[in-house]
Scaffold this motif. Structure first.
Motif, PDB file in Angstrom:
ATOM      1  N   SER A 166       1.094  -1.476   0.077  1.00  0.00           N
ATOM      2  CA  SER A 166       0.211   0.273  -0.110  1.00  0.00           C
ATOM      3  C   SER A 166       0.628   1.381   0.478  1.00  0.00           C
ATOM      4  CB  SER A 166      -1.245   0.019   1.365  1.00  0.00           C
ATOM      5  OG  SER A 166      -1.716   1.229   1.314  1.00  0.00           O
ATOM      6  N   ASP A 167       0.241   2.071  -0.774  1.00  0.00           N
ATOM      7  CA  ASP A 167       1.055   3.663  -0.671  1.00  0.00           C
ATOM      8  C   ASP A 167       0.735   4.302   0.540  1.00  0.00           C
ATOM      9  OD1 ASP A 167       1.526   6.226  -1.020  1.00  0.00           O
ATOM     10  OD2 ASP A 167       1.890   6.240  -3.209  1.00  0.00           O
ATOM     11  N   GLU A 168       2.023   4.371   1.076  1.00  0.00           N
ATOM     12  CA  GLU A 168       2.109   5.042   2.137  1.00  0.00           C
ATOM     13  C   GLU A 168       1.392   6.224   1.992  1.00  0.00           C
ATOM     14  OE1 GLU A 168       5.416   7.457   2.959  1.00  0.00           O
ATOM     15  OE2 GLU A 168       6.005   7.739   1.474  1.00  0.00           O
ATOM     16  N   LEU A 169       0.757   6.887   1.321  1.00  0.00           N
ATOM     17  CA  LEU A 169       0.011   7.957   1.340  1.00  0.00           C
ATOM     18  C   LEU A 169      -1.634   8.085   0.704  1.00  0.00           C
ATOM     19  CD1 LEU A 169       1.683  11.254   0.515  1.00  0.00           C
ATOM     20  CD2 LEU A 169       1.612  10.223   2.917  1.00  0.00           C
ATOM     21  N   ASN A 170      -2.208   6.703   1.103  1.00  0.00           N
ATOM     22  CA  ASN A 170      -3.319   6.475   0.747  1.00  0.00           C
ATOM     23  C   ASN A 170      -4.758   6.600   1.557  1.00  0.00           C
ATOM     24  OD1 ASN A 170      -2.883   4.352  -2.011  1.00  0.00           O
ATOM     25  ND2 ASN A 170      -2.360   2.619  -1.006  1.00  0.00           N
ATOM     26  N   HIS A 171      -5.683   6.789   1.382  1.00  0.00           N
ATOM     27  CA  HIS A 171      -6.936   6.945   1.639  1.00  0.00           C
ATOM     28  C   HIS A 171      -6.879   6.365   2.878  1.00  0.00           C
ATOM     29  CE1 HIS A 171     -11.344   8.389   2.554  1.00  0.00           C
ATOM     30  NE2 HIS A 171     -10.822   9.364   2.449  1.00  0.00           N
ATOM     31  N   THR A 181      -0.194  -6.131   5.595  1.00  0.00           N
ATOM     32  CA  THR A 181       0.549  -4.898   5.263  1.00  0.00           C
ATOM     33  C   THR A 181       1.614  -4.389   4.922  1.00  0.00           C
ATOM     34  OG1 THR A 181      -2.072  -4.156   6.072  1.00  0.00           O
ATOM     35  CG2 THR A 181      -0.379  -2.516   4.887  1.00  0.00           C
ATOM     36  N   VAL A 182       2.596  -4.242   4.074  1.00  0.00           N
ATOM     37  CA  VAL A 182       3.350  -3.981   3.024  1.00  0.00           C
ATOM     38  C   VAL A 182       3.464  -2.180   2.752  1.00  0.00           C
ATOM     39  CG1 VAL A 182       5.851  -3.755   2.354  1.00  0.00           C
ATOM     40  CG2 VAL A 182       4.430  -6.013   3.308  1.00  0.00           C
ATOM     41  N   VAL A 183       3.817  -1.501   3.259  1.00  0.00           N
ATOM     42  CA  VAL A 183       3.942  -0.142   2.873  1.00  0.00           C
ATOM     43  C   VAL A 183       5.069   0.765   2.439  1.00  0.00           C
ATOM     44  CG1 VAL A 183       3.671   2.368   3.497  1.00  0.00           C
ATOM     45  CG2 VAL A 183       2.328   1.060   5.189  1.00  0.00           C
ATOM     46  N   TYR A 184       4.776   0.832   0.970  1.00  0.00           N
ATOM     47  CA  TYR A 184       5.616   1.281  -0.039  1.00  0.00           C
ATOM     48  C   TYR A 184       5.293   2.377   0.229  1.00  0.00           C
ATOM     49  CZ  TYR A 184       2.707   1.329  -4.140  1.00  0.00           C
ATOM     50  OH  TYR A 184       1.807   1.772  -5.107  1.00  0.00           O
ATOM     51  N   ASP A 185       7.244   4.127   0.174  1.00  0.00           N
ATOM     52  CA  ASP A 185       7.016   5.050  -0.309  1.00  0.00           C
ATOM     53  C   ASP A 185       6.456   5.209  -1.160  1.00  0.00           C
ATOM     54  OD1 ASP A 185       9.490   4.580   1.699  1.00  0.00           O
ATOM     55  OD2 ASP A 185      10.713   4.989   0.107  1.00  0.00           O
ATOM     56  N   HIS A 186       5.948   6.903  -1.311  1.00  0.00           N
ATOM     57  CA  HIS A 186       5.009   6.920  -1.709  1.00  0.00           C
ATOM     58  C   HIS A 186       5.880   7.435  -3.112  1.00  0.00           C
ATOM     59  CE1 HIS A 186       2.148   9.873  -3.327  1.00  0.00           C
ATOM     60  NE2 HIS A 186       2.838  11.311  -3.474  1.00  0.00           N
ATOM     61  N   CYS A 187       4.657   7.176  -4.227  1.00  0.00           N
ATOM     62  CA  CYS A 187       4.640   7.605  -5.450  1.00  0.00           C
ATOM     63  C   CYS A 187       5.889   6.876  -6.323  1.00  0.00           C
ATOM     64  CB  CYS A 187       4.393   8.498  -5.677  1.00  0.00           C
ATOM     65  SG  CYS A 187       2.832   9.319  -6.335  1.00  0.00           S
ATOM     66  N   ASP A 188       6.432   5.164  -4.992  1.00  0.00           N
ATOM     67  CA  ASP A 188       8.161   5.404  -6.084  1.00  0.00           C
ATOM     68  C   ASP A 188       8.335   3.976  -6.265  1.00  0.00           C
ATOM     69  OD1 ASP A 188      10.953   4.492  -5.796  1.00  0.00           O
ATOM     70  OD2 ASP A 188      11.011   5.398  -3.905  1.00  0.00           O
ATOM     71  N   GLY A 199      -2.105  16.307  -4.104  1.00  0.00           N
ATOM     72  CA  GLY A 199      -2.698  16.674  -5.855  1.00  0.00           C
ATOM     73  C   GLY A 199      -2.057  15.701  -6.765  1.00  0.00           C
ATOM     74  N   ASP A 200      -1.207  14.496  -6.381  1.00  0.00           N
ATOM     75  CA  ASP A 200      -0.449  14.685  -7.665  1.00  0.00           C
ATOM     76  C   ASP A 200      -0.606  12.667  -7.755  1.00  0.00           C
ATOM     77  OD1 ASP A 200      -0.058  12.884  -4.601  1.00  0.00           O
ATOM     78  OD2 ASP A 200       2.149  13.015  -4.608  1.00  0.00           O
ATOM     79  N   VAL A 201      -0.384  12.625  -8.467  1.00  0.00           N
ATOM     80  CA  VAL A 201      -0.549  11.411  -9.767  1.00  0.00           C
ATOM     81  C   VAL A 201       0.139  10.496  -9.346  1.00  0.00           C
ATOM     82  CG1 VAL A 201      -1.589  10.820 -12.340  1.00  0.00           C
ATOM     83  CG2 VAL A 201      -2.305  12.936 -11.025  1.00  0.00           C
ATOM     84  N   ALA A 202      -0.199   8.886  -9.001  1.00  0.00           N
ATOM     85  CA  ALA A 202       0.884   8.171  -8.793  1.00  0.00           C
ATOM     86  C   ALA A 202       0.858   7.338 -10.366  1.00  0.00           C
ATOM     87  CB  ALA A 202      -0.506   6.577  -8.594  1.00  0.00           C
ATOM     88  N   PRO A 203       2.468   7.232 -10.648  1.00  0.00           N
ATOM     89  CA  PRO A 203       2.791   6.611 -11.814  1.00  0.00           C
ATOM     90  C   PRO A 203       2.458   5.352 -12.500  1.00  0.00           C
ATOM     91  CG  PRO A 203       4.574   6.505 -10.460  1.00  0.00           C
ATOM     92  CD  PRO A 203       3.021   6.718  -9.816  1.00  0.00           C
ATOM     93  N   LEU A 204       1.007   5.380 -13.012  1.00  0.00           N
ATOM     94  CA  LEU A 204       0.559   4.036 -13.483  1.00  0.00           C
ATOM     95  C   LEU A 204       0.476   3.123 -13.969  1.00  0.00           C
ATOM     96  CD1 LEU A 204      -3.592   4.901 -12.320  1.00  0.00           C
ATOM     97  CD2 LEU A 204      -2.330   4.006 -10.767  1.00  0.00           C
ATOM     98  N   GLU A 205       1.596   3.510 -15.169  1.00  0.00           N
ATOM     99  CA  GLU A 205       2.259   2.247 -15.968  1.00  0.00           C
ATOM    100  C   GLU A 205       3.501   1.547 -15.719  1.00  0.00           C
ATOM    101  OE1 GLU A 205       3.331   1.678 -20.740  1.00  0.00           O
ATOM    102  OE2 GLU A 205       3.386   5.012 -19.680  1.00  0.00           O
ATOM    103  N   THR A 206       4.150   2.690 -14.476  1.00  0.00           N
ATOM    104  CA  THR A 206       5.492   1.598 -14.080  1.00  0.00           C
ATOM    105  C   THR A 206       4.300   1.209 -13.429  1.00  0.00           C
ATOM    106  OG1 THR A 206       6.170   4.121 -14.327  1.00  0.00           O
ATOM    107  CG2 THR A 206       7.689   2.069 -13.149  1.00  0.00           C
ATOM    108  N   ILE A 207       3.787   1.189 -11.698  1.00  0.00           N
ATOM    109  CA  ILE A 207       3.394   0.629 -11.415  1.00  0.00           C
ATOM    110  C   ILE A 207       2.214  -0.632 -11.911  1.00  0.00           C
ATOM    111  CG2 ILE A 207       1.245   0.166  -9.233  1.00  0.00           C
ATOM    112  CD1 ILE A 207       2.018   3.211  -8.816  1.00  0.00           C
ATOM    113  N   CYS A 208       1.975  -0.897 -12.981  1.00  0.00           N
ATOM    114  CA  CYS A 208       1.620  -1.846 -13.765  1.00  0.00           C
ATOM    115  C   CYS A 208       1.890  -3.195 -13.977  1.00  0.00           C
ATOM    116  CB  CYS A 208       0.512  -1.596 -14.664  1.00  0.00           C
ATOM    117  SG  CYS A 208      -1.066  -0.521 -14.532  1.00  0.00           S
TER     118      CYS A 208
END
Length: 419
Positions: free
Chosen positions: A152-157, A171-178, A213-222
């Motif tokens: 889970s991204d560290e800044l998830n809702h 739960t394993v928390v990973y660095d935000h948008c990384d 207000g930032d956007v996750a790098p979804l393609e790389t996450i995929c």
């Protein structure tokens, strides 16, 4: 005969241990820590409205000037759109004001099915399922999937965090948008897992993050998710309806066929109430059987479903609303930058970072004195040292109102020596 005395008085003197609760003491502790919140009623859900002080149990009194609202998530301004209101009223007349029961009993109506077909079409999915709220969607879906491990991204809702807890998943928390950190943590888990042991892994991320207000790098996450054979769930709450065809970031990036679970809300840009999940036919069939927040809740109110469907139609077909929103976003961002503020994000959410929590709350108060509502956000909602004003423009703000907001920031910033 039942006593009219308060419960506290009726239990005095019984000589028993105090096994109850002291809400007043807990509230005082929140006050001491600067974390107390109050309700602030608005007269209208719109880009501008009178606002009342918290009346407690009494009726609110709207005796002040109209405020310009930069605090709502009704990004397209559809909550008070006549077409959406008319759709809600027509659905209420045709179907009823409430579903009356769980969807699995008698609460499954044509309004729900029509909305879900349209959501599935927008999200390029086989099927969709509407829940009573976005929070219920996340908690229900994650717990019903019951993964062994979540990343889970560290800044998830907070609703994602609570869904992980309810699922009982490690739960394993990973660095935000990384994505690199995500891959490292998945590598580490893979090495630590005994040979031959099969675990179900679910990767969870917002697409647009509500506070930054930032956007996750979804393609790389995929790419990372697929390399481990895991599943990916993306929360599009702050993106649904804001991109071409009414979709979210998943659609903007052409990733519909690579995201296993697409979650979103009807309560923000679609101006209604509720949440949804979109995915494969088998996924939806599993969720409607296993997601407790769906199974044991009365179905989404039909008028809310009708309103959301009409709002989704507008988002799909009417480019003007989106264009006005992004014009307002650009005008505000440029003006705040020019005024000397530090503005984060790359979406319709504009965090104006001032750092100190007292400065942020003082700026919140000073903006209200200028009849502009933009909320101060402080720890623990955001990390220490990043307290901010969260500015959320709407498509229905006029140029004059955007300029009024900027003028308020300039004047308040000078008064508080922040710019």
């Amino acid at each position: 005969m039942a006593s009219d005395a308060p419960l506290e008085e009726r239990t005095e003197g019984r000589g028993t241990a105090d096994r109850g609760f002291d809400p007043a003491d807990r509230l005082a502790e929140r006050e001491r820590r600067g974390l107390r919140r109050d309700l602030t009623p608005v007269a209208d859900v719109a880009a501008r409205s009178p606002i009342a002080d918290d009346p407690g149990a009494d009726e609110p009194v709207f005796d002040g000037p109209e405020q310009v609202i930069f605090a709502a998530n009704d990004y397209l301004g559809l909550a008070d759109d006549e077409r959406v209101q008319r759709a809600a009223a027509e659905t209420a007349r045709e179907v009823g004001t409430g579903a009356g029961a769980s969807r699995l009993v008698t609460g499954d109506t044509p309004a729900h099915r029509a909305l879900e077909r349209d959501l599935a079409a927008v999200k390029n999915a086989q099927r969709a399922l509407a829940f009573s709220s976005g929070y219920a969607t996340n908690v229900g879906v994650i717990s019903a999937l019951s993964p062994d491990v979540v990343f889970s991204d560290e800044l998830n809702h907070a609703s994602i965090v609570d869904g992980c807890r309810q699922a009982g998943a490690e739960t394993v928390v990973y660095d935000h948008c990384d994505p690199s950190d995500l891959q490292a943590r998945m590598d580490e888990r893979a090495r630590a897992t005994r040979a031959g042991t099969d675990e179900s892994w679910l990767v969870l991320t917002d697409s647009v993050f509500s506070m930054d207000g930032d956007v996750a790098p979804l393609e790389t996450i995929c790419d990372v998710v697929e390399s481990f054979g895991a599943w990916l769930m993306v929360d599009e709450a702050h993106a649904t309806g804001l991109y071409e065809g009414g979709g979210g970031i998943v659609q903007r990036e052409g990733l519909s066929d690579r995201v296993h679970v697409q979650m979103g809300t009807l309560s923000k840009a679609l101006g209604s109430q509720g949440g949804y999940v979109a995915g494969s036919e088998s996924l939806i069939e599993h969720l409607l059987n296993a997601a407790r927040s769906f199974v044991f809740s009365t179905g989404l109110a039909p008028p809310a479903a009708g309103a959301a469907r009409e709002a989704l139609r507008i988002a799909r077909e009417d480019d003007a609303h989106r264009e006005r929103l992004w014009e307002n976003v650009a005008r505000l961002r440029d003006g705040l930058d020019a005024a000397g503020y530090e503005v984060w994000g790359e979406t319709q959410i504009l965090p104006v970072v001032v750092g100190d929590r007292k400065d942020a709350m003082a700026l919140d108060d000073r903006l209200r004195e200028h009849d502009v509502v933009a909320p101060g956000i402080r720890p623990p909602t955001v990390p220490e040292g990043t307290s901010r004003i969260r500015v959320a423009p709407m498509a229905t703000h006029t140029e004059d109102e955007i300029d009024r907001c900027l003028a308020a920031f300039r004047e308040a910033g000078r008064e508080l020596d922040l710019v």
